[in-house]
Write an enzyme that holds these catalytic residues in place. Structure first.
Site, PDB file in Angstrom:
ATOM      1  N   LYS A 123       0.918  -1.172  -0.230  1.00  0.00           N
ATOM      2  CA  LYS A 123      -0.162   0.206  -0.154  1.00  0.00           C
ATOM      3  C   LYS A 123       0.822   1.457  -0.209  1.00  0.00           C
ATOM      4  O   LYS A 123       0.162   1.960  -0.737  1.00  0.00           O
ATOM      5  CB  LYS A 123      -0.971  -0.065   1.070  1.00  0.00           C
ATOM      6  CG  LYS A 123      -1.826   1.449   1.524  1.00  0.00           C
ATOM      7  CD  LYS A 123      -3.051   1.566   2.847  1.00  0.00           C
ATOM      8  CE  LYS A 123      -1.315   2.759   3.028  1.00  0.00           C
ATOM      9  NZ  LYS A 123      -2.296   2.646   4.685  1.00  0.00           N
ATOM     10  N   ASP A 141      -6.594   0.702   1.935  1.00  0.00           N
ATOM     11  CA  ASP A 141      -6.286   1.005   2.455  1.00  0.00           C
ATOM     12  C   ASP A 141      -7.689   0.351   3.304  1.00  0.00           C
ATOM     13  O   ASP A 141      -8.678  -0.648   2.541  1.00  0.00           O
ATOM     14  CB  ASP A 141      -6.034   2.201   3.116  1.00  0.00           C
ATOM     15  CG  ASP A 141      -7.079   3.319   2.617  1.00  0.00           C
ATOM     16  OD1 ASP A 141      -8.069   2.775   1.775  1.00  0.00           O
ATOM     17  OD2 ASP A 141      -6.857   4.140   3.336  1.00  0.00           O
TER      18      ASP A 141
END
Length: 219
Positions: A123, A141
Site C-alpha cells: 500500500k 487501505d
C-alpha cells in the site's frame, strides 16, 4: 469476481469523482522521499496528525542520507504523537539506510524495490509510486476495502486481491485517483456507519439496496 462489471465500476467511479472532485492524498510532501516518510508515519494515524509532525522532521532530515544517520532514540520523541513510534522509528531509520545503500539515496520507482525497504508494504509503495513517481499505483487501505466491497466493485478482504480487481476494471492512468476518491468517500460518507443519504452512488450500491433500503421500507 466482483459483482459489478468493469463498465459498471468505471461508471460508479465517475459518479464518486463528481462527489469528491480533485481527490488527492491529504499528506503534505514535496518529493518522493517526503511522501515515503509521511506514508510510513500515517499507519494507524490521521493524515492531519502526520502533517503536524512532518515539517520539523523534514527540516531536520531533508533527505534519506541525513535520516540514515539518525538513531531510533533520536527519532522516537519527534514522531511520538503519531502512535507506534518505536516501530515507526525503526522503519524510518531502516528505510533511509536501505535507500542510501541500495539506491544511492534516491527513492526507487519500482514496486519490488520499494517493498524490500524496511517498513514499506504494498500500500505504501503504491502511494509513493502513484503520487510522487508517476508510476501507476492503486493503494488499497481499509477505506478502499470497505467502500469497494459495500458498493460491489470488488469482492474480498485481501488488499492485493481487491487491488487486482479494481486494476483490471480501470485504466492504469485512473488507478491513483480512484484510490484517492474511494479513500475520501470512506472517510466522509461511507464510514463504518454510512451516511447513505449523502452518497452519489447509493442506487448502485449493493449494501444500500440489500440492507439499507429494505430496512427503511419496513419502518
Amino acid at each position: 469476481m466482483p459483482p459489478k462489471s468493469a463498465a459498471e465500476t468505471r461508471a460508479i467511479l465517475k459518479k464518486l469523482e463528481r462527489q469528491h472532485p480533485n481527490a488527492d492524498t491529504e499528506l503534505h510532501y514535496r518529493n518522493a522521499y517526503e511522501l515515503l516518510v509521511a506514508t510510513i508515519l500515517s499507519a494507524q494515524c490521521t493524515d492531519e496528525r502526520v502533517n503536524q509532525v512532518t515539517p520539523a522532521l523534514f527540516a531536520r532530515y531533508p533527505n534519506a542520507a541525513v535520516l540514515a544517520k539518525a538513531t531510533t532514540s533520536e527519532l522516537e520523541p519527534q514522531i511520538q504523537s503519531t502512535g507506534f513510534f518505536r516501530a515507526k522509528s525503526k522503519s524510518l531509520a531502516g528505510m533511509a539506510a536501505a535507500v542510501v545503500a541500495r539506491h544511492g539515496g534516491e527513492v526507487p520507482a519500482e514496486m519490488e524495490a520499494l517493498t524490500k525497504l524496511p517498513g514499506v508494504g504494498r500500500k505504501t509503495a503504491n502511494v509513493v509510486l502513484g503520487h510522487a513517481l508517476g508510476v501507476p499505483g492503486l493503494p488499497v487501505d481499509r477505506h478502499v476495502l470497505r467502500v469497494s466491497n459495500r458498493i460491489g466493485i470488488a469482492k474480498g478482504d485481501d488488499p492485493v486481491v481487491v487491488e487486482q480487481q479494481l486494476g483490471h476494471a480501470l485504466p492504469s492512468d485512473k488507478w491513483i485517483v480512484a484510490s484517492d476518491t474511494l479513500i475520501l468517500h470512506g472517510r466522509r460518507i461511507c464510514k463504518p456507519k454510512p451516511l447513505c443519504d449523502r452518497c452519489f452512488v447509493n442506487e448502485d450500491c449493493l449494501h444500500y439496496r440489500k440492507a439499507v433500503a429494505p430496512a427503511r421500507k419496513r419502518r
